[in-house]
Enzyme design. Structure first.
Site, PDB file in Angstrom:
ATOM      1  N   ARG A 130       4.289  -1.994  -5.004  1.00 17.59           N
ATOM      2  CA  ARG A 130       3.052  -1.421  -5.543  1.00 17.59           C
ATOM      3  C   ARG A 130       2.186  -0.882  -4.393  1.00 17.59           C
ATOM      4  O   ARG A 130       2.082   0.313  -4.197  1.00 17.59           O
ATOM      5  CB  ARG A 130       2.319  -2.495  -6.358  1.00 17.59           C
ATOM      6  CG  ARG A 130       1.270  -1.952  -7.293  1.00 17.59           C
ATOM      7  CD  ARG A 130      -0.050  -1.703  -6.625  1.00 17.59           C
ATOM      8  NE  ARG A 130      -0.592  -2.908  -6.001  1.00 17.59           N
ATOM      9  CZ  ARG A 130      -1.590  -2.888  -5.140  1.00 17.59           C
ATOM     10  NH1 ARG A 130      -2.146  -1.756  -4.755  1.00 17.59           N
ATOM     11  NH2 ARG A 130      -2.043  -4.021  -4.602  1.00 17.59           N
ATOM     12  N   ASP A 131       1.647  -1.778  -3.590  1.00 16.07           N
ATOM     13  CA  ASP A 131       0.764  -1.359  -2.497  1.00 16.07           C
ATOM     14  C   ASP A 131       1.542  -0.494  -1.503  1.00 16.07           C
ATOM     15  O   ASP A 131       1.033   0.513  -0.996  1.00 16.07           O
ATOM     16  CB  ASP A 131       0.220  -2.603  -1.781  1.00 16.07           C
ATOM     17  CG  ASP A 131      -1.165  -2.401  -1.215  1.00 16.07           C
ATOM     18  OD1 ASP A 131      -1.486  -1.273  -0.846  1.00 16.07           O
ATOM     19  OD2 ASP A 131      -1.918  -3.384  -1.120  1.00 16.07           O
TER      20      ASP A 131
ATOM     21  N   HIS B 114      -5.162 -11.329   0.058  1.00 20.16           N
ATOM     22  CA  HIS B 114      -4.434 -10.064   0.213  1.00 20.16           C
ATOM     23  C   HIS B 114      -4.977  -9.404   1.489  1.00 20.16           C
ATOM     24  O   HIS B 114      -6.098  -8.899   1.488  1.00 20.16           O
ATOM     25  CB  HIS B 114      -4.706  -9.224  -1.039  1.00 20.16           C
ATOM     26  CG  HIS B 114      -4.103  -7.862  -1.042  1.00 20.16           C
ATOM     27  ND1 HIS B 114      -3.043  -7.527  -1.850  1.00 20.16           N
ATOM     28  CD2 HIS B 114      -4.416  -6.724  -0.357  1.00 20.16           C
ATOM     29  CE1 HIS B 114      -2.730  -6.243  -1.667  1.00 20.16           C
ATOM     30  NE2 HIS B 114      -3.557  -5.746  -0.757  1.00 20.16           N
TER      31      HIS B 114
ATOM     32  N   HIS C 299      -4.578  -6.795   4.900  1.00 16.90           N
ATOM     33  CA  HIS C 299      -3.925  -5.659   5.562  1.00 16.90           C
ATOM     34  C   HIS C 299      -4.049  -5.869   7.075  1.00 16.90           C
ATOM     35  O   HIS C 299      -5.017  -6.463   7.542  1.00 16.90           O
ATOM     36  CB  HIS C 299      -4.591  -4.349   5.140  1.00 16.90           C
ATOM     37  CG  HIS C 299      -4.154  -3.898   3.778  1.00 16.90           C
ATOM     38  ND1 HIS C 299      -3.345  -2.812   3.577  1.00 16.90           N
ATOM     39  CD2 HIS C 299      -4.388  -4.421   2.551  1.00 16.90           C
ATOM     40  CE1 HIS C 299      -3.119  -2.674   2.288  1.00 16.90           C
ATOM     41  NE2 HIS C 299      -3.730  -3.632   1.629  1.00 16.90           N
TER      42      HIS C 299
ATOM     43  N   CYS D 180      -4.370   1.758   0.811  1.00 22.16           N
ATOM     44  CA  CYS D 180      -5.004   2.349  -0.366  1.00 22.16           C
ATOM     45  C   CYS D 180      -5.184   3.845  -0.146  1.00 22.16           C
ATOM     46  O   CYS D 180      -5.842   4.253   0.805  1.00 22.16           O
ATOM     47  CB  CYS D 180      -6.355   1.677  -0.618  1.00 22.16           C
ATOM     48  SG  CYS D 180      -7.250   2.464  -1.963  1.00 22.16           S
TER      49      CYS D 180
ATOM     50  N   ASN E 283      -0.001  -3.501   4.541  1.00 21.51           N
ATOM     51  CA  ASN E 283      -0.235  -4.923   4.270  1.00 21.51           C
ATOM     52  C   ASN E 283       0.348  -5.758   5.409  1.00 21.51           C
ATOM     53  O   ASN E 283       1.175  -5.282   6.178  1.00 21.51           O
ATOM     54  CB  ASN E 283       0.526  -5.342   3.005  1.00 21.51           C
ATOM     55  CG  ASN E 283      -0.043  -4.715   1.776  1.00 21.51           C
ATOM     56  OD1 ASN E 283       0.218  -3.570   1.485  1.00 21.51           O
ATOM     57  ND2 ASN E 283      -0.833  -5.475   1.050  1.00 21.51           N
TER      58      ASN E 283
HETATM   59  N1  COA Z   1      -2.629   4.980 -17.294  1.00 22.96           N
HETATM   60  C1  COA Z   1      -2.314   6.187 -17.842  1.00 22.96           C
HETATM   61  N2  COA Z   1      -3.209   7.088 -18.240  1.00 22.96           N
HETATM   62  C2  COA Z   1      -4.521   6.752 -18.097  1.00 22.96           C
HETATM   63  C3  COA Z   1      -4.917   5.521 -17.541  1.00 22.96           C
HETATM   64  C4  COA Z   1      -3.913   4.621 -17.125  1.00 22.96           C
HETATM   65  N3  COA Z   1      -4.218   3.435 -16.567  1.00 22.96           N
HETATM   66  N4  COA Z   1      -6.258   5.484 -17.506  1.00 22.96           N
HETATM   67  C5  COA Z   1      -6.692   6.633 -18.035  1.00 22.96           C
HETATM   68  N5  COA Z   1      -5.647   7.413 -18.386  1.00 22.96           N
HETATM   69  C6  COA Z   1      -5.682   8.745 -18.979  1.00 22.96           C
HETATM   70  C7  COA Z   1      -6.614   8.803 -20.158  1.00 22.96           C
HETATM   71  O1  COA Z   1      -5.949   8.469 -21.352  1.00 22.96           O
HETATM   72  C8  COA Z   1      -7.031  10.256 -20.128  1.00 22.96           C
HETATM   73  O2  COA Z   1      -5.967  11.035 -20.648  1.00 22.96           O
HETATM   74  P1  COA Z   1      -6.253  12.392 -21.456  1.00 22.96           P
HETATM   75  O3  COA Z   1      -6.903  13.318 -20.455  1.00 22.96           O
HETATM   76  O4  COA Z   1      -4.880  12.818 -21.856  1.00 22.96           O
HETATM   77  O5  COA Z   1      -7.168  11.987 -22.558  1.00 22.96           O
HETATM   78  C9  COA Z   1      -7.124  10.570 -18.642  1.00 22.96           C
HETATM   79  O6  COA Z   1      -6.244   9.623 -18.006  1.00 22.96           O
HETATM   80  C10 COA Z   1      -8.524  10.421 -18.086  1.00 22.96           C
HETATM   81  O7  COA Z   1      -9.040   9.166 -18.443  1.00 22.96           O
HETATM   82  P2  COA Z   1     -10.332   8.537 -17.725  1.00 22.96           P
HETATM   83  O8  COA Z   1     -10.616   7.228 -18.356  1.00 22.96           O
HETATM   84  O9  COA Z   1     -11.427   9.572 -17.713  1.00 22.96           O
HETATM   85  O10 COA Z   1      -9.803   8.258 -16.258  1.00 22.96           O
HETATM   86  P3  COA Z   1     -10.317   8.856 -14.897  1.00 22.96           P
HETATM   87  O11 COA Z   1      -9.830  10.229 -14.723  1.00 22.96           O
HETATM   88  O12 COA Z   1     -11.768   8.581 -14.726  1.00 22.96           O
HETATM   89  O13 COA Z   1      -9.492   7.926 -13.853  1.00 22.96           O
HETATM   90  C11 COA Z   1      -8.548   5.790 -13.267  1.00 22.96           C
HETATM   91  C12 COA Z   1      -9.769   6.536 -13.800  1.00 22.96           C
HETATM   92  C13 COA Z   1      -8.947   4.341 -13.114  1.00 22.96           C
HETATM   93  C14 COA Z   1      -7.421   5.909 -14.274  1.00 22.96           C
HETATM   94  C15 COA Z   1      -8.099   6.430 -11.937  1.00 22.96           C
HETATM   95  O14 COA Z   1      -9.196   6.593 -11.090  1.00 22.96           O
HETATM   96  C16 COA Z   1      -7.035   5.586 -11.242  1.00 22.96           C
HETATM   97  O15 COA Z   1      -5.904   5.539 -11.681  1.00 22.96           O
HETATM   98  N6  COA Z   1      -7.354   4.903 -10.143  1.00 22.96           N
HETATM   99  C17 COA Z   1      -6.433   3.992  -9.493  1.00 22.96           C
HETATM  100  C18 COA Z   1      -6.238   4.404  -8.112  1.00 22.96           C
HETATM  101  C19 COA Z   1      -5.258   3.518  -7.421  1.00 22.96           C
HETATM  102  O16 COA Z   1      -4.118   3.393  -7.803  1.00 22.96           O
HETATM  103  N7  COA Z   1      -5.737   2.888  -6.337  1.00 22.96           N
HETATM  104  C20 COA Z   1      -4.911   2.074  -5.504  1.00 22.96           C
HETATM  105  C21 COA Z   1      -4.742   0.694  -5.999  1.00 22.96           C
HETATM  106  S1  COA Z   1      -6.145  -0.318  -5.715  1.00 22.96           S
HETATM  107 ZN    ZN Z   2      -3.781  -3.675  -0.515  1.00 24.58          ZN
END
Ligand code: COA
Ligand code: ZN
Length: 309
Positions: free
Chosen positions: A14-15, A209, A211, A242, A251
């Protein structure tokens, strides 16, 4: 878990994979899992339920999660950033789901596009969704990222982290993870914060956790052990970081972490030689990626006796 055991959870899938250029196939990811379990590492964060447009590596999260559930002996978990991710993880059948929010509001905004307070509210929604689904067997962990400092906003207040932990516990977290997402922590800070975290969590599991961005990753493990922590996330070959935190790197390395813990008298159940062989295999799949770690470079000391083997 008695005092002479420590748990190492592999987060390389994942990370680690969220940072690499090459997209592995679901079958390669599952092969990595199978070999980790055979090496004795049974706790693995196998994927992340984020939108594929944000991290294309995890477009197969459903397939990987379902495949991981068929591997005997594996306790598979996944990271989720919001309610939608949690629902996808529940639907895949996972029994351990790790939610993450950041102590740093600025990092939270960059990482999940909303404030820390909004992420706290979403955790309550996730707990409610789990409870309503009748799936009380699903354990929901809550992780506090950037708990020791943030590359965007700098200092993170210890009392703020502790208040977040209290809030997440009150909301119903089954596990707390404290993350040094960007490698700012130092041992004194870890000892002090983790003692206070453990005073709040009682019998609930707590994972650190770390790094190794600034070379203090394993020193921080020792400090967390002093404080009473017995569970750690790590990544094979030290992959990771990240994508939404500037200058984040890998990590702590799984091989070196197991070596450290076993040297400190903690039984991990994990075979270090087997880890080195898996590392070679995974490195061959990921050309050009930075694989770190001292044991892979120098080997185990002559006469080293693992408590596990
Ligand atoms: N999995 C799949 N699709 C998702 C989802 C998820 N977890 N969360 C939201 N979506 C989809 C929604 O259904 C929506 O789809 P649509 O446009 O077809 O309706 C679209 O994504 C936008 O949804 P929204 O709630 O507005 O999300 P966002 O664009 O504000 O993004 C996150 C928010 C949290 C999903 C995004 O910022 C993210 O994935 N961040 C994680 C980053 C990461 O992996 N960091 C490292 C690990 S710590
Ligand atoms: Zn991490």
């Amino acid at each position: 878990m008695n005092d002479s055991r420590a748990q190492v959870r592999e987060v390389g899938l994942r990370d680690g994979l969220q940072m690499v250029k090459t997209i592995l196939s679901a079958e390669q990811k599952l092969e990595w899992c199978r070999r980790m379990v055979a090496a004795g590492c049974t706790e693995i964060e196998v994927t992340s339920f984020v939108p594929p447009r944000i991290v294309p590596q995890f477009a197969d999260s459903d397939e990987v999660a379902r495949g991981a559930l068929t591997i005997a002996g594996l306790h598979a978990s996944a990271l989720v950033p919001n309610l939608k991710g949690a629902q996808r993880a529940f639907d895949a059948g996972l029994k351990k789901v790790h939610y993450v929010l950041s102590a740093s509001n600025e990092h939270n905004l960059k990482n999940v596009r909303r404030s820390t307070a909004e992420s706290v509210d979403d955790f309550s929604n996730i707990i409610a969704a789990r409870n309503e689904s009748g799936r009380q067997d699903i354990k929901l962990g809550a992780g506090v990222a950037t708990a020791f400092g943030c590359t965007i906003s700098g200092h993170v207040d210890e009392q703020h982290v502790l208040r977040l932990v209290e809030t997440l516990l009150k909301a119903g977290a089954d596990e707390i993870a404290i993350a040094d997402t960007v490698g700012y922590a130092h041992p004194g800070q870890v000892r002090k914060l983790m003692r206070q975290v453990l005073a709040l969590t009682g019998d609930l599991p707590v994972t650190c956790h770390f790094h190794d961005t600034r070379g203090l990753g394993l020193a921080n493990v020792v400090a967390a052990l002093d404080a009473g922590v017995r569970a750690f996330d790590s990544s094979l070959g030290g992959l990771g970081g990240c994508p939404f935190a500037p200058n984040a790197t890998g990590n702590i390395n799984t091989e070196d972490t197991v070596f450290l813990l076993e040297s400190e008298g903690m039984r991990t159940g994990i075979d270090i030689d087997a880890l080195l062989a898996i590392r070679e295999q995974v490195a061959s799949w990921l050309p050009g990626e930075p694989f770190a770690g001292a044991i892979a470079r120098a080997g185990l000391p002559k006469g080293f006796v693992s408590l596990t083997m």
